[in-house]
Write an enzyme that holds these catalytic residues in place. Structure first.
Site, PDB file in Angstrom:
ATOM      1  N   TYR A 170      29.221  26.353  19.609  1.00 25.39           N
ATOM      2  CA  TYR A 170      30.257  25.816  18.708  1.00 25.39           C
ATOM      3  C   TYR A 170      31.401  26.795  18.488  1.00 25.39           C
ATOM      4  CZ  TYR A 170      26.255  22.818  18.001  1.00 25.39           C
ATOM      5  OH  TYR A 170      25.176  22.021  18.243  1.00 25.39           O
ATOM      6  N   ARG A 171      31.657  27.636  19.458  1.00 18.46           N
ATOM      7  CA  ARG A 171      32.767  28.607  19.398  1.00 18.46           C
ATOM      8  C   ARG A 171      32.642  29.596  18.239  1.00 18.46           C
ATOM      9  NH1 ARG A 171      35.985  27.574  23.390  1.00 18.46           N
ATOM     10  NH2 ARG A 171      36.020  25.473  24.240  1.00 18.46           N
ATOM     11  N   LEU A 172      31.426  29.771  17.743  1.00 18.43           N
ATOM     12  CA  LEU A 172      31.217  30.780  16.684  1.00 18.43           C
ATOM     13  C   LEU A 172      30.839  32.082  17.372  1.00 18.43           C
ATOM     14  CD1 LEU A 172      29.307  28.548  14.127  1.00 18.43           C
ATOM     15  CD2 LEU A 172      31.745  29.065  14.248  1.00 18.43           C
ATOM     16  N   HIS A 173      31.731  32.531  18.270  1.00 22.50           N
ATOM     17  CA  HIS A 173      31.423  33.675  19.121  1.00 22.50           C
ATOM     18  C   HIS A 173      31.344  34.962  18.314  1.00 22.50           C
ATOM     19  CE1 HIS A 173      32.454  30.723  22.049  1.00 22.50           C
ATOM     20  NE2 HIS A 173      33.732  30.739  21.755  1.00 22.50           N
TER      21      HIS A 173
END
Ligand SMILES: Cc1cc2nc3c(=O)[nH]c(=O)nc-3n(C[C@H](O)[C@H](O)[C@H](O)COP(=O)(O)O)c2cc1C
Length: 192
Positions: A170-173
């Site tokens: 979820y692009r919570l890199h």
């Protein structure tokens, strides 16, 4: 959080090589010319340790001219899988002649011939011009010792910042920027 980004880099580079990626040593190298105009191109990382990140090139190339004008550079690695990016920025210094000689001697014969034959970044009239230069160089240095050309050597990017990026769902890199301080590396997590 890891305290030494170079140790992490070393592990990640090993992982990329073990994963069978096509070019695990490929990195984008960004430089700026005398007028401040940026340029980026791929190079192959040949060595990395606590002293920095080493690549080799033609000293008459555009990138070498840029580095003479502004001895700073940025590297960007991307390995997928597993989805990791490393950005490195720092001052650039020339490798020693002994270091360049040792690495040049380890290259295959054809690559050593190519280093003499290519006038990297200079205009080429036709592809056959390069083939003629390769043939002439092979006559000059038949199988055996090919000395390192005086116009071919390496540069070391001495990092003052290293950013480690790990892909997460979820692009919570995860993103951590390391900055070199007199006391060692200081780590700062960043929003992705
Ligand atoms: C995967 C890959 C690896 C490369 N590795 C190198 C390298 O290690 N050294 C080099 O001089 N050029 C390398 N090149 C070529 C450069 O990207 C570039 O075309 C060339 O060095 C001329 O750049 P310049 O005119 O900006 O100096 C590589 C290209 C690719 C696609």
């Amino acid at each position: 959080m890891e305290s030494d980004p170079l140790a992490v880099f070393s592990r990640w580079w090993d992982d990329a090589r073990a994963a069978g990626l096509q070019e695990p040593s490929a990195t984008a190298l960004a430089t700026v010319d005398a007028a401040g105009r940026p340029a980026v191109r791929m190079v192959l990382l040949k060595h990395a340790d606590a002293d920095g990140f080493v690549f080799y090139t033609n000293l008459k190339s555009d990138k070498a001219a840029d580095l003479r004008a502004h001895p700073v550079a940025s590297l960007c690695f991307y390995w997928n899988p597993p989805g990791r990016q490393v950005r490195v920025t720092g001052a650039v210094v020339a490798v020693t002649d002994a270091e360049a000689d040792a690495y040049f001697a380890s290259r295959p014969y054809q690559s050593r011939i190519g280093a003499w034959a290519s006038q990297q970044s200079q205009p080429l009239t036709e592809f056959a011009e390069l083939e003629r230069a390769v043939a002439a160089t092979m006559l000059r240095f038949p199988l055996g010792h090919v000395p390192r050309p005086p116009h071919w050597s390496g540069f070391r990017v001495v990092p003052d910042t290293i950013e480690l990026w790990t892909e997460k769902p979820y692009r919570l890199h995860e993103r951590i920027r390391y900055t070199r301080t007199p006391q060692g590396w200081s780590a700062q997590p960043l929003f992705p």
